[in-house]
Design a protein around this motif. Structure first.
Motif, PDB file in Angstrom:
ATOM      1  N   VAL A  48      10.897  15.502 -21.521  1.00  0.00           N
ATOM      2  CA  VAL A  48      11.007  16.690 -22.373  1.00  0.00           C
ATOM      3  C   VAL A  48      11.130  17.942 -21.491  1.00  0.00           C
ATOM      4  CG1 VAL A  48       9.664  18.163 -23.944  1.00  0.00           C
ATOM      5  CG2 VAL A  48       9.832  15.708 -24.366  1.00  0.00           C
ATOM      6  N   GLY A  49      10.470  17.899 -20.328  1.00  0.00           N
ATOM      7  CA  GLY A  49      10.437  19.066 -19.441  1.00  0.00           C
ATOM      8  C   GLY A  49      11.788  19.450 -18.870  1.00  0.00           C
ATOM      9  N   SER A  50      12.787  18.575 -18.951  1.00  0.00           N
ATOM     10  CA  SER A  50      14.090  18.925 -18.396  1.00  0.00           C
ATOM     11  C   SER A  50      15.141  19.132 -19.491  1.00  0.00           C
ATOM     12  CB  SER A  50      14.561  17.819 -17.442  1.00  0.00           C
ATOM     13  OG  SER A  50      14.776  16.625 -18.171  1.00  0.00           O
ATOM     14  N   LEU A  51      14.723  19.100 -20.754  1.00  0.00           N
ATOM     15  CA  LEU A  51      15.708  19.223 -21.838  1.00  0.00           C
ATOM     16  C   LEU A  51      16.107  20.676 -22.078  1.00  0.00           C
ATOM     17  CD1 LEU A  51      14.367  16.696 -24.474  1.00  0.00           C
ATOM     18  CD2 LEU A  51      16.559  16.597 -23.258  1.00  0.00           C
ATOM     19  N   ASP A  52      17.381  20.874 -22.379  1.00  0.00           N
ATOM     20  CA  ASP A  52      17.874  22.217 -22.649  1.00  0.00           C
ATOM     21  C   ASP A  52      17.579  22.588 -24.104  1.00  0.00           C
ATOM     22  OD1 ASP A  52      19.064  24.619 -22.530  1.00  0.00           O
ATOM     23  OD2 ASP A  52      21.128  23.884 -22.347  1.00  0.00           O
ATOM     24  N   VAL A  53      16.305  22.900 -24.358  1.00  0.00           N
ATOM     25  CA  VAL A  53      15.884  23.420 -25.665  1.00  0.00           C
ATOM     26  C   VAL A  53      15.167  24.743 -25.401  1.00  0.00           C
ATOM     27  CG1 VAL A  53      15.639  21.120 -26.716  1.00  0.00           C
ATOM     28  CG2 VAL A  53      13.663  22.175 -25.625  1.00  0.00           C
ATOM     29  N   HIS A  54      15.082  25.595 -26.428  1.00  0.00           N
ATOM     30  CA  HIS A  54      14.456  26.897 -26.193  1.00  0.00           C
ATOM     31  C   HIS A  54      12.938  26.787 -26.107  1.00  0.00           C
ATOM     32  CE1 HIS A  54      18.449  27.992 -27.745  1.00  0.00           C
ATOM     33  NE2 HIS A  54      18.343  28.949 -26.851  1.00  0.00           N
ATOM     34  N   ASP A  55      12.356  25.935 -26.943  1.00  0.00           N
ATOM     35  CA  ASP A  55      10.900  25.779 -26.961  1.00  0.00           C
ATOM     36  C   ASP A  55      10.539  24.342 -27.316  1.00  0.00           C
ATOM     37  OD1 ASP A  55       9.722  28.734 -27.058  1.00  0.00           O
ATOM     38  OD2 ASP A  55      11.469  28.658 -28.384  1.00  0.00           O
ATOM     39  N   VAL A  56       9.365  23.950 -26.845  1.00  0.00           N
ATOM     40  CA  VAL A  56       8.764  22.693 -27.300  1.00  0.00           C
ATOM     41  C   VAL A  56       7.477  23.071 -28.016  1.00  0.00           C
ATOM     42  CG1 VAL A  56       7.743  20.502 -26.600  1.00  0.00           C
ATOM     43  CG2 VAL A  56       9.733  21.408 -25.360  1.00  0.00           C
ATOM     44  N   VAL A  57       7.321  22.580 -29.243  1.00  0.00           N
ATOM     45  CA  VAL A  57       6.107  22.867 -30.007  1.00  0.00           C
ATOM     46  C   VAL A  57       5.401  21.545 -30.268  1.00  0.00           C
ATOM     47  CG1 VAL A  57       5.259  23.561 -32.286  1.00  0.00           C
ATOM     48  CG2 VAL A  57       6.955  24.966 -31.100  1.00  0.00           C
ATOM     49  N   ARG A  58       4.108  21.492 -29.972  1.00  0.00           N
ATOM     50  CA  ARG A  58       3.342  20.286 -30.302  1.00  0.00           C
ATOM     51  C   ARG A  58       2.228  20.693 -31.252  1.00  0.00           C
ATOM     52  NH1 ARG A  58      -0.584  16.501 -28.672  1.00  0.00           N
ATOM     53  NH2 ARG A  58       0.198  14.363 -28.689  1.00  0.00           N
ATOM     54  N   LEU A  59       2.314  20.217 -32.503  1.00  0.00           N
ATOM     55  CA  LEU A  59       1.270  20.494 -33.496  1.00  0.00           C
ATOM     56  C   LEU A  59       0.139  19.501 -33.261  1.00  0.00           C
ATOM     57  CD1 LEU A  59       3.518  20.943 -36.652  1.00  0.00           C
ATOM     58  CD2 LEU A  59       2.616  22.721 -35.145  1.00  0.00           C
ATOM     59  N   GLU A  60      -1.067  20.019 -33.057  1.00  0.00           N
ATOM     60  CA  GLU A  60      -2.149  19.141 -32.604  1.00  0.00           C
ATOM     61  C   GLU A  60      -3.369  19.214 -33.512  1.00  0.00           C
ATOM     62  OE1 GLU A  60      -2.822  20.233 -28.494  1.00  0.00           O
ATOM     63  OE2 GLU A  60      -1.091  19.024 -27.899  1.00  0.00           O
ATOM     64  N   HIS A  61      -3.980  18.056 -33.723  1.00  0.00           N
ATOM     65  CA  HIS A  61      -5.235  17.981 -34.493  1.00  0.00           C
ATOM     66  C   HIS A  61      -5.825  16.598 -34.270  1.00  0.00           C
ATOM     67  CE1 HIS A  61      -8.112  18.344 -37.746  1.00  0.00           C
ATOM     68  NE2 HIS A  61      -7.753  19.601 -37.896  1.00  0.00           N
ATOM     69  N   GLU A  62      -7.153  16.541 -34.249  1.00  0.00           N
ATOM     70  CA  GLU A  62      -7.828  15.226 -34.102  1.00  0.00           C
ATOM     71  C   GLU A  62      -7.341  14.246 -35.170  1.00  0.00           C
ATOM     72  OE1 GLU A  62      -9.842  14.369 -31.785  1.00  0.00           O
ATOM     73  OE2 GLU A  62     -10.344  16.288 -30.845  1.00  0.00           O
ATOM     74  N   LEU A  63      -7.060  14.783 -36.381  1.00  0.00           N
ATOM     75  CA  LEU A  63      -6.665  13.919 -37.499  1.00  0.00           C
ATOM     76  C   LEU A  63      -5.247  13.370 -37.328  1.00  0.00           C
ATOM     77  CD1 LEU A  63      -8.123  16.128 -40.362  1.00  0.00           C
ATOM     78  CD2 LEU A  63      -8.885  13.825 -39.766  1.00  0.00           C
ATOM     79  N   LEU A  64      -4.525  13.866 -36.308  1.00  0.00           N
ATOM     80  CA  LEU A  64      -3.156  13.369 -36.098  1.00  0.00           C
ATOM     81  C   LEU A  64      -3.117  12.201 -35.105  1.00  0.00           C
ATOM     82  CD1 LEU A  64      -1.078  16.695 -36.134  1.00  0.00           C
ATOM     83  CD2 LEU A  64      -1.288  14.977 -37.928  1.00  0.00           C
ATOM     84  N   ALA A  65      -4.256  11.611 -34.812  1.00  0.00           N
ATOM     85  CA  ALA A  65      -4.293  10.418 -33.952  1.00  0.00           C
ATOM     86  C   ALA A  65      -3.448   9.326 -34.604  1.00  0.00           C
ATOM     87  CB  ALA A  65      -5.720   9.936 -33.792  1.00  0.00           C
ATOM     88  N   GLY A  66      -2.456   8.815 -33.888  1.00  0.00           N
ATOM     89  CA  GLY A  66      -1.576   7.774 -34.435  1.00  0.00           C
ATOM     90  C   GLY A  66      -0.556   8.319 -35.414  1.00  0.00           C
ATOM     91  N   ASN A  67      -0.492   9.634 -35.579  1.00  0.00           N
ATOM     92  CA  ASN A  67       0.470  10.303 -36.472  1.00  0.00           C
ATOM     93  C   ASN A  67       0.517   9.699 -37.877  1.00  0.00           C
ATOM     94  OD1 ASN A  67       1.506  12.523 -34.975  1.00  0.00           O
ATOM     95  ND2 ASN A  67       2.515  11.058 -33.618  1.00  0.00           N
TER      96      ASN A  67
END
Ligand SMILES: Cc1cc2nc3c(=O)[nH]c(=O)nc-3n(C[C@H](O)[C@H](O)[C@H](O)COP(=O)(O)OP(=O)(O)OC[C@H]3O[C@@H](n4cnc5c(N)ncnc54)[C@H](O)[C@@H]3O)c2cc1C
Length: 321
Positions: A48-67
């Motif tokens: 992901v660190g080398s992709l030509d995108v403007h931003d990377v957003v990671r929505l995070e929460h304990e309840l998102l374990a295993g999505n």
């Protein structure tokens, strides 16, 4: 603005997510955001660190374990309402089939699924999707307020054409707006990954065999060709249905979708259910004794001939190199 909803698999970006990024980049949006979900502090795949995108957003929460589906839908729904992109794209994976229709319903926005092509005409996104088991291709435009949502068929866009950049895009870890009331699902581990012994989606070269081989005892010929090319072996459905090769070697609508650099189709007619699984291959070589076989319509190189003559000649030529 386009948002690509990405998935990870074994701590790597899902190949379909890379294809969705390539599709989004081709539309030259003013802003392209790659969105992920998961536990706080979870790993972000290194590619992901080398992709030509403007931003990377990671929505995070304990309840998102295993999505879990309902948690992800709530988290993404709230965030998408805030950022209000024009288009939300994602790969048509098993998880997307679960999540994206609920997300569209939550946002009250239109969704078009399993698209095979995408372009912008007069400022409107035009999606192509196949109907009647691939016999017709429909062009779809979506009306009403944005965001519009679309899922993309595996192999329809080339992940390896996704543009890269030398400096990593900014990564924003954002607390997801969910509570325990939002999460009633518990996600099991992905069943497909666990079942498959080989992952044809990662193969660079594939030799695929069809009913033209006539008998399981003749498969050694295909194995020799694959060995000479350094390729994996795949098959059309009848070969796997007969038990001549394991099911995880099947390519097509009810098998794997592959995008190798080279796909050699031996004695395969080119039925749409097979073609949807391999049409994204960079170079397709077809060997078939019927000059009117549909496989020749998508082949880059076609050899009309009896495979029992052509394949030994090919093996001999390859072994002389
Ligand atoms: C719901 C559904 C899902 C399906 N999913 C899949 C799927 O995931 N994958 C899949 O592959 N199929 C799938 N199918 C089946 C699909 O419709 C076709 O029946 C199948 O792909 C045909 O396989 P084939 O090309 O090997 O066989 P055939 O269509 O029988 O073709 C054999 C080919 O070999 C050629 N041939 C014969 N002898 C020789 C020779 N000596 N030398 C050279 N060529 C020769 C013939 O000219 C012919 O073109 C699905 C079908 C349905 C209804």
């Amino acid at each position: 603005m386009i948002v690509v909803l990405a998935e990870t698999r074994n701590a790597e970006l899902h190949p379909g997510s890379l294809e969705a990024i390539a599709a989004a980049q081709a539309l030259s949006p003013d802003r392209l955001i790659l969105a992920l979900t998961g536990m706080p502090g979870g790993t972000i795949p290194t590619d992901v660190g080398s992709l030509d995108v403007h931003d990377v957003v990671r929505l995070e929460h304990e309840l998102l374990a295993g999505n879990p589906t309902d948690g992800v839908v709530t988290a993404l729904g709230a965030w998408l309402n805030e950022v209000s992109p024009d288009l939300v794209l994602t790969a048509h994976t098993y998880a997307a089939r679960d999540i994206v229709p609920r997300l569209a319903a939550r946002l009250k926005r239109p969704l078009v699924t399993d698209c095979t092509a995408l372009r912008v005409t007069d400022g409107h996104a035009v999606f192509t999707r196949l109907l009647f088991q691939g016999k017709l291709a429909a062009e779809v435009t979506l009306d009403g307020p944005v965001p519009h949502l679309a899922t993309l068929q595996a192999g329809s866009f080339r992940g390896d054409t996704a543009r890269r950049r030398s400096d990593p895009p900014p990564i924003h870890r954002i607390p997801a707006a969910i509570s325990s009331d939002d999460v009633r699902h518990i996600a099991d581990p992905p069943f497909r990954d666990a079942q498959q012994e080989i992952d044809l989606t990662r193969a660079d070269r594939i030799v695929a065999v069809g009913r033209g081989i006539k008998d399981a005892s003749q498969l050694s010929l295909i194995q020799k060709l694959a060995a000479a090319l350094g390729a994996e072996i795949a098959a059309s459905r009848p070969i796997c249905d007969n038990g001549w090769l394991p099911m995880d070697r099947q390519v097509g609508s009810s098998g794997q979708t592959v995008t190798p650099a080279l796909y050699v189709a031996v004695g395969i007619s080119g039925a749409i259910q097979h073609v949807v699984g391999m049409k994204g291959a960079r170079t397709i070589v077809a060997i078939n004794k019927d000059p009117d076989a549909p496989i020749f319509e998508i082949a880059d190189y076609g050899i009309v001939g009896d495979l029992f003559e052509v394949v030994p000649a090919l093996i001999a030529a390859l072994e002389q190199r």
